[in-house]
Motif scaffolding. Structure first.
Motif, PDB file in Angstrom:
ATOM      1  N   VAL A   1       0.571   0.885 -24.524  1.00 57.11           N
ATOM      2  CA  VAL A   1      -0.718   0.496 -24.638  1.00 57.11           C
ATOM      3  C   VAL A   1      -1.210   0.419 -26.122  1.00 57.11           C
ATOM      4  O   VAL A   1      -0.475   1.102 -27.212  1.00 57.11           O
ATOM      5  CB  VAL A   1      -1.838   1.426 -24.536  1.00 57.11           C
ATOM      6  N   HIS A   2      -1.934  -0.604 -27.130  1.00 57.19           N
ATOM      7  CA  HIS A   2      -2.040  -1.297 -28.756  1.00 57.19           C
ATOM      8  C   HIS A   2      -3.153  -1.152 -28.372  1.00 57.19           C
ATOM      9  O   HIS A   2      -3.550  -1.377 -27.828  1.00 57.19           O
ATOM     10  CB  HIS A   2      -0.849  -1.228 -28.735  1.00 57.19           C
ATOM     11  N   THR A   3      -3.576  -0.724 -29.808  1.00 61.73           N
ATOM     12  CA  THR A   3      -4.786  -0.650 -30.130  1.00 61.73           C
ATOM     13  C   THR A   3      -4.860  -1.970 -31.541  1.00 61.73           C
ATOM     14  O   THR A   3      -4.016  -1.759 -32.371  1.00 61.73           O
ATOM     15  CB  THR A   3      -5.636   0.726 -30.712  1.00 61.73           C
ATOM     16  N   VAL A   4      -5.568  -2.350 -31.183  1.00 62.77           N
ATOM     17  CA  VAL A   4      -6.391  -3.393 -32.754  1.00 62.77           C
ATOM     18  C   VAL A   4      -7.743  -2.775 -33.490  1.00 62.77           C
ATOM     19  O   VAL A   4      -8.805  -2.498 -32.138  1.00 62.77           O
ATOM     20  CB  VAL A   4      -5.886  -4.415 -32.872  1.00 62.77           C
ATOM     21  N   LYS A   5      -8.207  -2.743 -34.350  1.00 64.87           N
ATOM     22  CA  LYS A   5      -9.488  -1.986 -34.563  1.00 64.87           C
ATOM     23  C   LYS A   5     -10.417  -3.539 -35.340  1.00 64.87           C
ATOM     24  O   LYS A   5     -10.113  -4.221 -36.691  1.00 64.87           O
ATOM     25  CB  LYS A   5     -10.036  -1.599 -35.933  1.00 64.87           C
TER      26      LYS A   5
END
Length: 256
Positions: A12-16
């Motif tokens: 699972v990954h996050t980008v702003k």
């Protein structure tokens, strides 16, 4: 699941984007070669990435055929498709989902060796509509595979893109013949959207075949692209059992 490293299996990954943390899941098969294809699977309204990963069989196919699958999460379970008032809070608030999805692709490309000419988008319902919005507004995707969807973006500057659209004639939420369905989405007919992309892609006359309840119209187009309409007679608002394999075979044959 918290954000994690780019490892085999699901991470699972996050980008702003616009000051908001947006998340996506990524399935990375074992034994992946360098420069692998990437499929972006977009959930429908009131769905999410985890359910999409479980529901449509993409991970299993990715493992056998060696490509990556990304599952972005819509804000409040929906996507802003840039038209038709669809769908939910992201549309009301003007959420830039094109920026999010393209940023997710860029984030994957920065961390895993993917082939930029073999990036594809597919989705069901609101997610399928979103795949058209991506083809209208970015040149990232070599082909798209909308299911049980229509096109709501005005698409004033479409990017030449191969398209395989799958739709049931008895879909009551997004009617095959266009107009307003039970989902309150008032869009063009499926054949009209097909004709739009045949024009964009400079296609020849389509060739139609029928096998059981499934009729497939295939048009060959400029630069080895193609535009395909798969019509399921009496099919409802659903992801047909054959869809995942059919879409992957189509994508695999249509790089940029």
């Amino acid at each position: 699941m918290p954000p994690s490293a780019f490892v085999s299996g699901t991470s699972v990954h996050t980008v702003k984007i616009g000051g908001v943390d947006r998340t996506y899941r990524l399935y990375l098969p074992t034994g992946l070669s360098a420069s692998a294809p990437l499929v972006v699977m977009l959930h429908g309204a009131f769905g999410n990435a985890a359910r999409a990963e479980r529901a449509y069989g993409w991970d299993e196919l990715a493992e056998s055929d060696k490509f990556l699958v990304a599952y972005p999460d819509g804000l409040n379970w929906t996507w802003n498709v840039n038209g038709g008032g669809c769908c939910g809070r992201p549309a009301r608030e003007g959420v830039d989902d094109v920026a999010f999805i393209t940023a997710a692709v860029a984030d994957i490309a920065k961390n895993v060796s993917i082939n930029p000419s073999r990036v594809y988008a597919t989705g069901i319902s609101n997610g399928g509509i979103m795949s058209y919005t991506l083809a209208c507004n970015t040149g990232v995707f070599a082909a798209i595979g909308p299911d049980a969807a229509t096109q709501l973006d005005p698409c004033r500057s479409p990017h030449p893109t191969s398209v395989m659209h799958i739709h049931g004639t008895a879909d009551r939420l997004i009617p095959y013949g266009g107009g307003s369905g039970l989902g309150a989405i008032d869009g063009p007919s499926v054949p009209a959207v097909n004709a739009f992309w045949r024009n964009v892609d400079r296609c020849g006359a389509p060739v139609t075949t029928t096998e059981g309840l499934v009729t497939t119209s295939t048009a060959g187009c400029a630069d080895s692209r193609s535009v395909v309409l798969v019509t399921v007679n009496d099919g409802g608002h659903q992801w047909p059992p054959f869809a995942t394999r059919a879409l992957w075979d189509f994508f695999a044959g249509h790089p940029h």
